[in-house]
Design an enzyme around this catalytic site. Structure first.
Site, PDB file in Angstrom:
ATOM      1  N   ASP A   1      99.114   7.658  56.698  1.00 27.60           N
ATOM      2  CA  ASP A   1      97.761   7.139  56.826  1.00 27.60           C
ATOM      3  C   ASP A   1      97.813   5.844  57.644  1.00 27.60           C
ATOM      4  OD1 ASP A   1      94.829   7.327  55.724  1.00 27.60           O
ATOM      5  OD2 ASP A   1      95.463   5.331  55.128  1.00 27.60           O
TER       6      ASP A   1
ATOM      7  N   HIS B   1      95.375  15.359  52.502  1.00 26.64           N
ATOM      8  CA  HIS B   1      95.697  14.109  53.187  1.00 26.64           C
ATOM      9  C   HIS B   1      96.969  13.432  52.682  1.00 26.64           C
ATOM     10  CE1 HIS B   1      94.923  10.532  55.535  1.00 26.64           C
ATOM     11  NE2 HIS B   1      94.912   9.762  54.451  1.00 26.64           N
TER      12      HIS B   1
END
Length: 326
Positions: A106, A304
């Site tokens: 991320d 994610h």
């Protein structure tokens, strides 16, 4: 100097431009620096630390400045990318090493890539999870995000005003985090066609579109307690300030516009992750932007958080890649 345990992780505080950086290390061998994303902490790498140590590496997961036990400078512009890169350099030096492999997820992926771009003599290889590398340059980010969503507001724009997102999150940090993690995980994310949790409706809150009452399979109550406990103690401002420096980064890195990261690299993304699907063009551009890329893996049915949703597969891919670097 504290010694790294052969059987378990060791917590340390080391000096850095931030003031101090908290890290957790395990194992001996070539240094692998692990950088978490938003809104997490070193604990996001809990599955990788023992696996990398067992494979013969010195695995070190940090709390990025603004998070956990690392320093939280007051000034918003203290969270610009160049500052974070120098924190990473300081960690490598404090550990008595000259170079490291840097792996990020991320925001940590963007920090890792920029670390490799700005300080190639320190970061000899880079692994990126979830967020692909996009070279500096192009339109000003704030203007791009402001145009997204029509009547709705993109979450990056929503995070820009100091105090605004904090007012939503901090009264119920644990509940907000549970919803955020669920919204972006494969087994709990909203169904196709449901309102997108990356956007805020007029007069609404980001959490209005989060799933309620469900935790993703990778997150149990004890894990959630760890993540929430840190933010309940520190508040959210340090973490959110990363988003508030994207235009400053754009200005700071103008000299690197279009520049590739040439070191050996790896990408791992989730097939159901918006970061992977929205940035498909960036992945297609890897032959030019990451000329040292060994492999790009899209984990089907993954959201994610690949290192937490699919830890065994992620560990295998990381260790295979690291072995090739030797």
């Amino acid at each position: 100097m504290p010694q790294t345990s052969a059987t378990g992780p060791t917590h340390r505080l080391v000096p850095s431009p931030a003031g101090r950086t908290h890290l957790v290390e395990q194992g001996d061998g070539p240094l692998v620096l692990l950088l978490h994303g938003f809104p997490e902490s070193w604990y996001a790498w809990r599955h990788q630390l023992p696996a990398l140590a067992a494979a013969g590496y010195r695995a070190v997961a940090v709390d990025v400045r603004g998070y956990g036990r690392s320093s939280r400078p007051a000034a918003v512009d203290s969270y610009r990318m160049r500052e974070l890169v120098e924190d990473n350099v300081a960690v490598v030096r404090a550990l008595g090493e000259r170079s490291a492999v840097v792996v990020g997820h991320d925001w940590g992926a963007s920090i890792a890539a920029t670390s490799a771009l700005l300080r190639p003599e320190v970061f000899r290889a880079v692994g990126l999870l979830s967020v692909p590398y996009t070279p500096p340059g192009g339109p000003r980010p704030g203007e791009v995000f402001a145009r997204m969503g029509g009547d709705e507001e993109f979450y990056v724009s929503y995070f820009q005003e100091p105090g605004r997102a904090e007012a939503e999150i901090e009264p119920d940090v644990r509940g907000w985090l549970a919803g955020f993690y669920a919204a972006l995980s494969a087994d709990t994310m909203p169904e196709a066609g449901a309102p997108d949790p990356h956007f805020v409706g007029p007069g609404g809150r980001l959490r209005d579109r989060f799933p309620v009452g469900r935790l993703p399979h990778w997150l149990d109550e004890a894990d959630l307690d760890v993540f929430a406990g840190e933010f309940e103690r520190t508040g959210m401002t340090g973490a959110l300030n990363r988003y508030r420096n994207m235009d400053r980064d754009w200005e700071d890195l103008t000299g690197f516009a279009g520049a590739p990261v040439t070191q050996p690299s790896l990408f791992i993304g989730g097939g159901l992750d918006a970061s992977t699907t929205w940035l498909a063009d960036a992945i297609e551009a890897f032959p030019a932007t990451l000329p040292g890329l060994a492999a790009s893996h899209i984990l089907e049915g993954c959201g994610h958080f690949p290192q937490q949703e699919r830890p065994d597969e992620t560990n295998r891919l990381l260790i295979e890649w690291l072995a090739g670097l030797r």
